[in-house]
Write an enzyme that holds these catalytic residues in place. Structure first.
Site, short mmCIF file in Angstrom:
data_model
loop_
_atom_site.label_atom_id
_atom_site.label_comp_id
_atom_site.label_asym_id
_atom_site.label_seq_id
_atom_site.Cartn_x
_atom_site.Cartn_y
_atom_site.Cartn_z
N ASP A 30 56.04 32.04 63.22
CA ASP A 30 56.87 32.22 64.40
C ASP A 30 57.80 33.41 64.19
OD1 ASP A 30 57.54 31.55 66.97
OD2 ASP A 30 59.12 30.14 66.38
N HIS A 51 67.41 37.39 72.96
CA HIS A 51 67.60 36.08 72.32
C HIS A 51 68.40 36.22 71.03
CE1 HIS A 51 66.83 32.06 70.81
NE2 HIS A 51 66.21 32.55 69.76
N GLU A 69 58.14 30.50 74.57
CA GLU A 69 57.45 31.50 73.75
C GLU A 69 56.03 31.69 74.24
OE1 GLU A 69 57.73 31.22 69.53
OE2 GLU A 69 59.68 30.23 69.54
N LYS A 129 62.29 22.15 63.63
CA LYS A 129 61.17 22.72 64.37
C LYS A 129 59.89 21.91 64.18
CE LYS A 129 63.15 26.73 65.55
NZ LYS A 129 63.12 27.31 66.89
#
EC number: 3.7.1.2
Lengths: 427, 427
Positions: free
Chosen positions: A135, A142, A210, A262
């Site tokens: 990722d 952001h 995303e 996550k």
């Protein structure tokens, strides 16, 4: 090889709604369970799912060198490993077969009964076995928002951010397709002014808007992928909701990065839209603000104009759109990410997935997470049903959608829709 | 089921050297390519490799419920997925077959020719397809050393360290077995007082002395593994050299953790020594310095007394031992790591690998990395050939070894040996 499948004038003999994400110019790839409980690789035109395994058995791909079972698999990994030439040949052939001027399958009722499915007859699966999930953190808006909130608005970006497409290794085992619900995670957090952590449900569950690209096998251990070859190894893209537990993350992430915050779930849309299908929507990437190192310098248009949207649907209520963003905002593009990822010799395999990082745009309504949209919860979002949201509530469904549109042709990703269930309880 | 394979009095009819890591009490599992270019699952007694696929075809496992092809595979994943009961039954049966008092295979010359191999006739492979590689950071001495060097010796441990078995997701694709050489990675670093990064070969390539455990499939998405069940899901352990490029890491790791500094290679020993084989070597873990949250509290002895050693062998010269450590120093043990990893509902699959983090002991000669052994390069290590090392030089081979020993029985891991080649150059 030509991209004849992209011909904007072609029409299909299958019905396609005017606003469908899946005209005959799209031809994405996915894996589904059929009404007969068989797993197969397929594509989709309009609201019809097409069994490519069956089509191949019936001889429709006989002029393309393919192994017999290439579509009779439960993942796309082997097909993707066959490389870009094969993807293009198959996509072009599918476009031909379903072209309104081609009567061969159109007039073969028996074959059609075997290969065509209504969407309610199939169940979409994870399209690839993900070897490694990386990722990135490639949206400057952001990174700036997060830096402003938690560090210093005057020095929001960390020193390495403008030089490195910063990324980290994610967890493959918790990547799930759209439709699979997720439990609110439990974990350690450090409340307010406490000095000792407590254990319990995360109070700050968030989405991250995303996109992710899926790779083919690219390089051996030790061998970097030069940036001008990187595009060869990108099969296609999906939408990615990179679920995040902000309070767990805050306590755990120094010094080795996000972990349990996550790894409880990352949801993706089930149809992989090929990079080839996105060809007409290429745009320039944002202009670099600093001189970038040579291995990160590229030529041409390497970003894509993909409209993105996030909705929250409370249980039993209408959904409310909370974000409108675009993939083109990414400061670091996919070829830069892939060149960086492999510059140390790290091997990339067929079915690896690389997320963009949260895609926030320049305006507050284009931010890609509740953290930013509500600014740490300071400005709750009003929902259509009158309720408010700072983060995601139990039984909310988060829905992400994405599409390109140009001169009347729309290529879309469908959606990734995931319900957040309460904390898991052992039965 | 009894652990009869561990019977310390048993002798094998296969020759075993007195100091062998692989007496009949070990019976590790691995994957190798045979002289006939066939991949098979095997075990090892002394310096003899045993083809379990062939043994099974010859009927030696007929009283254990196993699928026909369980050992005729290129990874151990399916066998590991069969669970602890099966591992034990197979290990006990292997002990029986090779027991000096059992004549069945011992007297069958034809069968022996099929199933037995000298080590120079085989090529060890990666034993599992690693779905996800997690690396922990569980040695308090290592974390303290790093914190002292780069932060503050008075507050060396970060606030979360005593509460969380800190870990991060690693890269699976670059995990390689012993014997595969590794190129010195290139990447971005920020030299001395520079404000802009430069690109080039890492100047600070280091080893990290670790062990890693391999899991079986444990839990569904959303469902934590309680700590008192965690041991059920640990198949066995290997030695792990978690290669690190210190200068790349320093520039890249804030805020998302190590990425390219680690993902160029992680080397493991090829024989997985089962947790069952390590049973006699259980010891208490270090006493917690703070009250740990309930989900991390365990009963019994959950650490293992495993002697560890690291050597550096310059090209054409003798090796020099640079570190002597022990797995028992780990502050956080494996059941704590696994309970923590899944407390958020993250699923663990068969073949996942979880590294301990660098295993440093309390004394300077027991530190598990050159970073610590030379204290950032301040105190170079003198080698047997008269040269000095601050970090690892091109063409050095790093060799890690590990073994347990008690009452005359030694259970070892063999070695993980990896040569560091110069930077990759395209031919």
């Amino acid at each position: 090889m030509s991209l004849s499948a992209n011909n904007p004038d072609r029409k299909s003999w299958l019905h396609v709604d005017k606003n469908s994400d899946f005209p005959i110019q799209n031809i994405p790839f996915g894996v589904f369970l059929t009404r007969d409980d068989i797993i197969t690789i397929g594509t989709r035109i309009g609201d019809t799912a097409i069994d490519l395994g069956a089509l191949h058995q019936l001889g429709y791909f006989d002029d393309i060198p393919l192994t017999d079972d290439i579509f009779l698999q439960d993942t796309l990994n082997d097909f993707i490993a066959d490389g870009r030439k094969t993807w293009r040949a198959v996509r072009n052939k599918i476009a031909e077969i379903f072209d309104d001027n081609n009567d061969i399958l159109k007039q073969n009722k028996k074959h059609k009964e075997i290969v065509l499915f209504r969407l309610d007859e199939i169940e979409m699966q994870l399209p690839v076995q993900i070897g490694d999930f990386t990722d990135f953190y490639s949206s400057i808006e952001h990174a700036t928002n997060v830096g402003s909130m938690f560090r210093d608005p005057e020095n929001a970006l960390l020193p390495n951010w403008l030089h490195i497409p910063v990324g980290y290794h994610g967890r493959s085992s918790s990547v799930i397709p759209s439709g699979i619900p997720v439990h609110r995670p439990q974990g350690q957090t450090l409340p307010g002014d406490a000095t000792e952590p407590v254990f319990g449900p995360s109070k700050l569950v968030d989405f991250e808007l995303e996109m992710a690209f899926i790779t083919t096998a690219a390089n051996d251990l030790g061998e970097p992928i030069p940036i001008d070859e990187a595009e060869e190894y990108i099969f296609g893209l999906v939408l990615l909701n990179d679920w995040s537990a902000r309070d767990i993350q805050k306590w755990e992430y120094v010094p080795l990065g996000p972990f349990l915050a996550k790894s409880f779930a990352s949801s993706i849309s089930p149809w992989i839209v090929t990079l080839d299908a996105l060809e007409p929507y290429r745009v320039e990437s944002p202009k670099p603000k600093t001189n970038q190192l040579k291995y990160l310098k590229y030529k041409g248009k390497k970003s894509y104009d993909i409209n993105l949207e996030v909705s929250i649907q409370p249980q039993g209520a209408k959904e409310t759109v909370v974000s409108n963003s675009n993939f083109k905002y990414m400061y670091w593009n996919m070829v830069q990410q892939l060149a960086h990822h492999t510059v140390n010799g790290c091997p990339v395999n067929s079915g690896d997935m690389m997320g963009s990082g949260t895609i926030s745009g320049p305006t507050p309504e284009s931010y890609g997470s509740m953290l930013e949209l509500t600014w740490k919860g300071e400005n709750p979002i009003k929902m259509a049903d009158g309720s408010e949201r700072k983060f995601i509530n139990d039984n909310d469904t988060v829905i992400m959608r994405g599409y390109c549109e140009k001169e009347g042709t729309r290529i879309g990703f469908g959606e990734v829709s995931t319900k957040l269930l309460p904390v898991f309880k052992k039965k």
